[in-house]
Design a protein around this motif. Structure first.
Motif, mmCIF file in Angstrom:
data_model
loop_
_atom_site.group_PDB
_atom_site.id
_atom_site.type_symbol
_atom_site.label_atom_id
_atom_site.label_comp_id
_atom_site.label_asym_id
_atom_site.label_seq_id
_atom_site.Cartn_x
_atom_site.Cartn_y
_atom_site.Cartn_z
ATOM 1 N N ASN A 277 5.564 84.884 23.142
ATOM 2 C CA ASN A 277 6.322 83.638 23.112
ATOM 3 C C ASN A 277 5.378 82.459 22.851
ATOM 4 O O ASN A 277 4.406 82.242 23.574
ATOM 5 C CB ASN A 277 7.050 83.452 24.447
ATOM 6 C CG ASN A 277 8.003 82.279 24.417
ATOM 7 O OD1 ASN A 277 7.608 81.144 24.250
ATOM 8 N ND2 ASN A 277 9.287 82.579 24.599
ATOM 9 N N GLU A 278 5.696 81.679 21.822
ATOM 10 C CA GLU A 278 4.832 80.565 21.439
ATOM 11 C C GLU A 278 4.794 79.486 22.520
ATOM 12 O O GLU A 278 3.747 78.886 22.775
ATOM 13 C CB GLU A 278 5.308 79.965 20.116
ATOM 14 C CG GLU A 278 5.050 80.846 18.905
ATOM 15 C CD GLU A 278 3.560 81.082 18.678
ATOM 16 O OE1 GLU A 278 2.757 80.173 19.020
ATOM 17 O OE2 GLU A 278 3.200 82.161 18.176
ATOM 18 N N THR A 279 5.932 79.220 23.158
ATOM 19 C CA THR A 279 5.956 78.214 24.216
ATOM 20 C C THR A 279 5.101 78.642 25.401
ATOM 21 O O THR A 279 4.377 77.833 25.994
ATOM 22 C CB THR A 279 7.397 77.969 24.680
ATOM 23 O OG1 THR A 279 8.207 77.667 23.555
ATOM 24 C CG2 THR A 279 7.462 76.812 25.659
ATOM 25 N N TYR A 280 5.167 79.914 25.733
ATOM 26 C CA TYR A 280 4.343 80.439 26.823
ATOM 27 C C TYR A 280 2.859 80.300 26.490
ATOM 28 O O TYR A 280 2.049 79.859 27.321
ATOM 29 C CB TYR A 280 4.710 81.901 27.072
ATOM 30 C CG TYR A 280 3.798 82.627 28.036
ATOM 31 C CD1 TYR A 280 3.916 82.442 29.407
ATOM 32 C CD2 TYR A 280 2.815 83.499 27.572
ATOM 33 C CE1 TYR A 280 3.081 83.106 30.291
ATOM 34 C CE2 TYR A 280 1.975 84.161 28.443
ATOM 35 C CZ TYR A 280 2.109 83.969 29.799
ATOM 36 O OH TYR A 280 1.270 84.617 30.665
ATOM 37 N N SER A 282 1.498 78.245 24.429
ATOM 38 C CA SER A 282 1.141 76.827 24.396
ATOM 39 C C SER A 282 0.910 76.271 25.799
ATOM 40 O O SER A 282 -0.054 75.535 26.046
ATOM 41 C CB SER A 282 2.233 76.030 23.688
ATOM 42 O OG SER A 282 1.947 74.647 23.721
ATOM 43 N N SER A 283 1.789 76.629 26.728
ATOM 44 C CA SER A 283 1.609 76.169 28.109
ATOM 45 C C SER A 283 0.359 76.766 28.730
ATOM 46 O O SER A 283 -0.341 76.106 29.504
ATOM 47 C CB SER A 283 2.840 76.526 28.945
ATOM 48 O OG SER A 283 2.995 77.931 29.036
ATOM 49 N N GLU A 286 -2.567 74.719 27.619
ATOM 50 C CA GLU A 286 -2.654 73.447 28.327
ATOM 51 C C GLU A 286 -3.237 73.630 29.724
ATOM 52 O O GLU A 286 -4.055 72.829 30.182
ATOM 53 C CB GLU A 286 -1.266 72.804 28.415
ATOM 54 C CG GLU A 286 -0.722 72.310 27.093
ATOM 55 C CD GLU A 286 -1.572 71.193 26.509
ATOM 56 O OE1 GLU A 286 -2.213 70.463 27.284
ATOM 57 O OE2 GLU A 286 -1.592 71.048 25.274
ATOM 58 N N PRO A 303 2.496 71.242 30.593
ATOM 59 C CA PRO A 303 3.013 72.342 29.769
ATOM 60 C C PRO A 303 4.530 72.386 29.741
ATOM 61 O O PRO A 303 5.212 71.982 30.693
ATOM 62 C CB PRO A 303 2.443 73.588 30.469
ATOM 63 C CG PRO A 303 1.291 73.090 31.273
ATOM 64 C CD PRO A 303 1.645 71.713 31.689
ATOM 65 N N ASP A 304 5.045 72.885 28.647
ATOM 66 C CA ASP A 304 6.487 73.079 28.495
ATOM 67 C C ASP A 304 6.869 74.412 29.115
ATOM 68 O O ASP A 304 6.333 75.464 28.742
ATOM 69 C CB ASP A 304 6.840 73.064 27.004
ATOM 70 C CG ASP A 304 8.347 73.189 26.782
ATOM 71 O OD1 ASP A 304 9.096 73.188 27.783
ATOM 72 O OD2 ASP A 304 8.752 73.289 25.609
ATOM 73 N N ALA A 306 9.841 75.933 29.096
ATOM 74 C CA ALA A 306 11.106 76.459 28.596
ATOM 75 C C ALA A 306 11.168 77.973 28.719
ATOM 76 O O ALA A 306 12.237 78.551 28.959
ATOM 77 C CB ALA A 306 11.297 76.043 27.133
ATOM 78 N N TRP A 307 10.022 78.615 28.607
ATOM 79 C CA TRP A 307 9.988 80.076 28.732
ATOM 80 C C TRP A 307 10.366 80.514 30.140
ATOM 81 O O TRP A 307 10.919 81.593 30.334
ATOM 82 C CB TRP A 307 8.612 80.603 28.361
ATOM 83 C CG TRP A 307 7.490 79.964 29.147
ATOM 84 C CD1 TRP A 307 6.811 78.833 28.828
ATOM 85 C CD2 TRP A 307 6.932 80.435 30.374
ATOM 86 N NE1 TRP A 307 5.870 78.557 29.786
ATOM 87 C CE2 TRP A 307 5.920 79.536 30.745
ATOM 88 C CE3 TRP A 307 7.198 81.525 31.207
ATOM 89 C CZ2 TRP A 307 5.161 79.684 31.892
ATOM 90 C CZ3 TRP A 307 6.434 81.689 32.351
ATOM 91 C CH2 TRP A 307 5.434 80.778 32.685
#
Length: 385
Positions: A277-280, A282-283, A286, A303-304, A306-307
């Motif tokens: 997961n790209e959001t994971y 990315s967080s 961070e 961090p986002d 959303a995941w």
């Protein structure tokens, strides 16, 4: 060859990031060499006593008081060195007296007494940390008393060379240069952050079970935390110190274990999807950046998650593990700030029973003053009942 060197240097840095062991080793080497040279030169003034025997007893006295004195501020170390020196000089005087009275039988008599000296040394354990180390020291040092009394006792030269060795050790340890306590703390704190980030990177991407480097990094964290506690105590003695505390490192290590355990408990499909997961990812980047730099302020991007908010589509067990990972990220994010004021205790305590940096160094010697923070967005995003 270059690859071996590139792997070895970071390992050495993790072993001694603040150069505390390196500086102690340099001081020890200088003291031993100087003591041996002075004693060998003094041997030319002694009649019937070989200079080599005097050099051995002088160098061994300098080495023993340095090795059994824990790292501390200069004033504390000076007091420990003098106390150990008094014990060794008294022991050498006793050995010289017994050797002189025993005549030609001195080596045999001293060897027989060594049994009692060893027993006495271990019997001193219950009298406190100083006598615990002193007991070990006199048990070993008596061997050098025996060696210097072969084939005959050097008499008053024995305690004289012992006192000279102690004096040289004090001058070498207290008088020579040592690194700045605050810069040492900063280097050790940076090493702790790097080790935590390295392990989190492997644990959060599922490499912790198969990667030997990650297990070694987790093992290093215990030693690095002890180094951090000691360096913080030394730097805090010079004034107010603000930064990463040993307690924060201990809690970050627990959060690392939560990430590793939760990711391993996920089902294979969910774990694969989460890691991809790209959001994971990315967080994770961070959080890693936050751990390594301790960056704070308006530029710090949270961090986002959303995941984590979308974990409800998984099974109950997988949802629980995903939320554990998210909460661990949140905990790491908060602890990595490292803006706490670390205050040195009014009376610094030396390590219990060991003359090296250990996990028990300065027990209870740190007091932390927490800085109030508003609840983070990460905490609110991952809270669940």
């Amino acid at each position: 060859m270059l690859q071996v060197v590139s792997r070895t240097l970071p390992r050495l840095y993790r072993y001694d990031p603040g150069a505390l062991r390196l500086v102690r080793g340099i001081h020890l080497t200088i003291a031993v060499v100087a003591a041996a040279l002075f004693a060998d030169h003094a041997g030319s003034l002694a009649q019937g006593v070989p200079g080599f025997a005097l050099a051995v007893i002088c160098a061994s006295a300098a080495a023993h008081v340095l090795m059994f004195t824990p790292v501390s501020i200069r004033r504390r170390e000076a007091g420990e060195l003098v106390r150990f020196g008094a014990v060794l000089t008294g022991l050498a005087a006793t050995g010289a007296l017994i050797g002189t009275l025993s005549g030609n039988a001195a080596p045999v008599v001293l060897q027989l007494i060594w049994i009692g000296v060893i027993a006495l040394g271990f019997a001193l354990d219950g009298l406190g940390p100083f006598w615990l180390r002193a007991g070990r020291m006199i048990s070993i040092f008596w061997l050098f008393v025996i060696m210097s009394s072969t084939p005959q006792s050097p008499g008053f030269w024995l305690p004289l060379m012992t006192a000279l060795g102690v004096l040289i050790a004090v001058l070498a340890r207290i008088g020579l240069w040592r690194p700045s306590a605050r810069r040492t703390y900063e280097r050790v704190a940076a090493a702790n952050r790097k080790a935590i980030a390295d392990y989190l990177d492997r644990a959060a991407t599922g490499r912790s079970r198969s990667d030997k480097t990650s297990r070694a990094a987790l093992h290093d964290l215990a030693g690095l935390r002890a180094e951090l506690e000691l360096s913080a105590e030394l730097a805090g003695a010079e004034g107010e110190l603000r930064g990463l505390s040993a307690e924060a490192v201990a809690m970050m290590r627990l959060a690392l274990e939560v990430v590793r355990n939760a990711l391993e408990a996920l089902s294979a499909d969910v774990r694969r999807d989460l890691i991809a997961n790209e959001t994971y990812r990315s967080s994770l980047k961070e959080v890693l950046r936050r751990i390594e730099t301790g960056r704070v302020g308006p530029d710090a991007k949270q961090p986002d998650l959303a995941w984590a908010r979308g974990a409800a589509r998984f099974g109950r067990q997988d949802t629980f593990q995903v939320l554990r990972i998210a909460q661990a990220f949140d905990r790491l994010w908060q602890l990595a700030e490292g803006d706490e004021v670390i205050e040195a205790a009014q009376r610094m305590r030396l390590p219990e029973g060991r003359g090296q940096v250990s996990g028990t160094a300065f027990p209870g010697g740190l007091r932390r003053r927490r800085v109030s923070r508003p609840p983070s967005a990460m905490a609110s995003a991952t809270s669940f009942s």
